[in-house]
Design a protein around this motif. Structure first.
Motif, short mmCIF file in Angstrom:
data_model
loop_
_atom_site.label_atom_id
_atom_site.label_comp_id
_atom_site.label_asym_id
_atom_site.label_seq_id
_atom_site.Cartn_x
_atom_site.Cartn_y
_atom_site.Cartn_z
N PHE A 47 0.81 -1.22 0.00
CA PHE A 47 0.00 0.00 0.00
C PHE A 47 0.85 1.27 0.00
O PHE A 47 0.44 2.28 -0.55
N GLN A 48 2.02 1.21 0.58
CA GLN A 48 2.92 2.37 0.48
C GLN A 48 3.35 2.56 -0.98
O GLN A 48 3.36 3.67 -1.49
N LYS A 58 -5.24 4.78 1.58
CA LYS A 58 -5.56 3.62 2.41
C LYS A 58 -6.47 4.09 3.53
O LYS A 58 -6.15 5.04 4.25
N PHE A 59 -7.61 3.44 3.67
CA PHE A 59 -8.56 3.78 4.72
C PHE A 59 -8.13 3.18 6.05
O PHE A 59 -7.54 2.10 6.09
N ASP A 60 -8.47 3.87 7.12
CA ASP A 60 -8.24 3.33 8.46
C ASP A 60 -9.15 2.12 8.69
O ASP A 60 -10.25 2.04 8.12
N SER A 65 -14.73 -0.64 9.31
CA SER A 65 -15.59 -1.39 10.21
C SER A 65 -17.01 -0.80 10.27
O SER A 65 -17.91 -1.41 10.82
N LEU A 66 -17.21 0.39 9.67
CA LEU A 66 -18.53 1.00 9.62
C LEU A 66 -19.44 0.22 8.67
O LEU A 66 -18.96 -0.33 7.67
N PRO A 67 -20.74 0.18 8.95
CA PRO A 67 -21.63 -0.53 8.03
C PRO A 67 -21.69 0.18 6.67
O PRO A 67 -21.67 1.42 6.62
N PRO A 68 -21.75 -0.58 5.60
CA PRO A 68 -21.82 0.05 4.27
C PRO A 68 -23.17 0.75 4.08
O PRO A 68 -24.16 0.41 4.72
N ILE A 98 -14.37 4.52 -5.06
CA ILE A 98 -14.26 3.07 -5.20
C ILE A 98 -13.11 2.55 -4.35
O ILE A 98 -12.02 3.09 -4.40
N GLY A 99 -13.35 1.49 -3.61
CA GLY A 99 -12.30 0.82 -2.87
C GLY A 99 -11.72 -0.29 -3.73
O GLY A 99 -12.46 -1.10 -4.29
#
Length: 105
Positions: A47-48, A58-60, A65-68, A98-99
């Motif tokens: 990711f670096q 890069k997301f934390d 962990s949040l609901p989509p 987009i992830g």
């Protein structure tokens, strides 16, 4: 020799390991995603590199962990061929974020 992703040379993955991983990876799945999921490809290093090479962020873990958003999914589920390797995350001001582990080539 199989064509290889840019990260193989950049992260100094030995050619023999790359070839071995290619024989193990399932067809039709993102090779990079599979290598990351299996732990073959060191995520922090990848990711670096991807941040610089592709301009990815890069997301934390907390964000992931949040609901989509079910509302976003209902609006966009038929727009693309979504998969675990490429998912819509957010929409802001008409732009869909987009992830993914690498941009589609």
């Amino acid at each position: 020799m199989t064509s290889q992703p840019l990260w193989v040379q950049a992260l100094q993955i030995p050619q023999q390991k790359f070839e071995e991983w290619k024989t193990l990876a399932p067809n039709g799945e993102s090779f990079t995603f599979w290598c990351l999921a299996k732990g073959y490809l060191p995520a922090a290093a990848y990711f670096q590199w991807a941040k610089n090479a592709y301009g990815l962020i890069k997301f934390d873990k907390e964000y992931l962990s949040l609901p989509p958003s079910k509302e976003l999914w209902e609006q966009i589920k038929t727009v693309a061929n979504w998969s675990p390797a490429m998912l819509p995350l957010e929409q802001w001001d008409g732009v869909v974020f987009i992830g993914c582990v690498e941009p589609p080539l």
